[in-house]
Design an enzyme around this catalytic site. Structure first.
Site, mmCIF file in Angstrom:
data_model
loop_
_atom_site.group_PDB
_atom_site.id
_atom_site.type_symbol
_atom_site.label_atom_id
_atom_site.label_comp_id
_atom_site.label_asym_id
_atom_site.label_seq_id
_atom_site.Cartn_x
_atom_site.Cartn_y
_atom_site.Cartn_z
ATOM 1 N N HIS A 127 0.869 -1.186 0.000
ATOM 2 C CA HIS A 127 0.000 0.000 0.000
ATOM 3 C C HIS A 127 0.898 1.226 0.000
ATOM 4 O O HIS A 127 2.092 1.139 0.276
ATOM 5 C CB HIS A 127 -0.943 0.013 1.206
ATOM 6 C CG HIS A 127 -0.249 0.029 2.536
ATOM 7 N ND1 HIS A 127 0.427 1.138 3.028
ATOM 8 C CD2 HIS A 127 -0.115 -0.932 3.481
ATOM 9 C CE1 HIS A 127 0.938 0.859 4.206
ATOM 10 N NE2 HIS A 127 0.628 -0.395 4.507
ATOM 11 N N ASP A 165 -1.061 -19.885 12.374
ATOM 12 C CA ASP A 165 0.206 -20.363 12.927
ATOM 13 C C ASP A 165 0.265 -20.098 14.433
ATOM 14 O O ASP A 165 0.218 -18.931 14.859
ATOM 15 C CB ASP A 165 1.371 -19.658 12.225
ATOM 16 C CG ASP A 165 2.707 -20.268 12.585
ATOM 17 O OD1 ASP A 165 3.170 -21.138 11.833
ATOM 18 O OD2 ASP A 165 3.279 -19.880 13.624
ATOM 19 N N SER A 205 3.068 -5.006 7.025
ATOM 20 C CA SER A 205 2.592 -4.658 5.680
ATOM 21 C C SER A 205 3.678 -4.951 4.658
ATOM 22 O O SER A 205 4.814 -4.495 4.793
ATOM 23 C CB SER A 205 2.219 -3.180 5.606
ATOM 24 O OG SER A 205 1.070 -2.921 6.353
#
Length: 320
Positions: A147, A267, A282
């Protein structure tokens, strides 16, 4: 080597002749957390004083780019502060770029104990942490974040350039419902891993100064991504990059940018360490069936075990 602690970058202009990979090429999934230092193309409004804020009252908004003061072009936040001080309280005409529009505002500074102020906080650079998604060994190109960097506003900031620097994750604030977690890292300011050249809605891109090792895998087309098991490469402790199990829960082929898929962390070790997806992750690459399918972009505030990701094909379309 000098090190410093950086907090997470908030939820980082296209230069000519950039040779980025096409979607058909094999790419190395990276997953390394790096320090990102970006030089902004302009002086941007990031917030206002809670009390006296004549700039806000005059009509300025967070995300505005201040282009000039009284007709004189701005080249830095320090230049803006100097011109405010030199005016000794006289009205200032600020020319602002807001999206595609040029606007002018007349602002009268207020006198404070520390001098004349517009009640506005601005920045001409931004620093923080993010994760490198891929490296192309053929061209040296890399992509990160998934992003754009928007600073205090919603609009992706234009940049002049920047660097990606080696970082070690030193602590994690676990995510909880209603309170996103975050990574904190010690950035080695003496070793640049790459130069950042573009900040787009689909990620931060540039070329590497060093080589990221790893096995190259095919970049998946959006239509090759399915719901079901997948893997996440992430760096949440030191410089170790771990493979963690996730589940792709839903796909969207015409959705909001950065929300092409929804995933859930399954996980156990990652859940114990971070609570799920945290700020700083991110750009963490997502793999499925031996292909690089995308990158993590957002966490669900109400449920940190879940988040969104972008298709790798969309990242490559922007810079291809």
């Amino acid at each position: 080597m000098r090190k410093r602690i950086l907090a997470i970058m908030a939820a980082l202009l296209l230069l000519p002749v950039l040779l980025f990979p096409a979607a058909a090429q094999d790419l190395i999934p990276v997953g390394q957390t790096v320090g990102l230092a970006l030089r902004l193309d302009g002086v941007y409004v990031v917030r206002f004083d809670a009390d006296a804020a004549p700039a806000r009252e005059a009509g300025l908004k967070v995300g505005d780019r201040i282009v000039s003061v009284d007709g004189a072009e701005l080249d830095s936040a320090e230049t803006l502060r100097s011109r405010i001080a030199a005016g000794h309280g006289a009205d200032l005409i600020l020319r602002v770029r807001r999206g595609e529009k040029d606007m002018s505002f007349t602002v009268r500074p207020v006198s404070t104990e520390t001098g004349w102020r517009l009640g506005v906080y601005v920045q001409d650079r931004i620093e923080g942490l993010g994760t490198v998604t891929f490296y192309d060994p053929q061209t040296g190109a890399f992509g990160a974040l998934g992003h754009g960097v928007s600073g205090g506003g919603e609009r992706t900031l234009e940049i002049l350039g920047g660097t990606a620097t080696r970082t070690e994750v030193v602590s994690v604030r676990r995510g909880e419902a209603g309170c996103p977690g975050e990574l904190r890292g010690a950035v080695d300011t003496g070793e640049a891993l790459g130069r950042v050249e573009e900040n787009s809605d689909c990620g931060v891109f540039g070329h590497a100064e060093a080589v990221w090792d790893g096995v190259a895998v095919p970049a998946a087309e959006p239509g090759e991504v399915t719901t079901g098991p997948a893997e996440l490469l992430c760096n949440v402790s030191g410089s170790e990059i771990r493979r963690c199990a996730v589940e792709i829960e839903a796909l969207s082929f015409a959705g909001e940018e950065g929300r092409d898929l929804r995933l859930r962390v399954t996980d156990p070790e990652l859940l114990a360490a971070t609570g799920g997806i945290v700020q700083g992750m991110s750009g963490s690459p997502i793999l499925q069936n031996g292909r690089l399918i995308g990158a993590v972009t957002h966490v669900l505030i109400g449920d940190p075990t879940r988040g969104y990701g972008i298709f790798i094909g969309h990242m490559l379309e922007v810079c291809g």
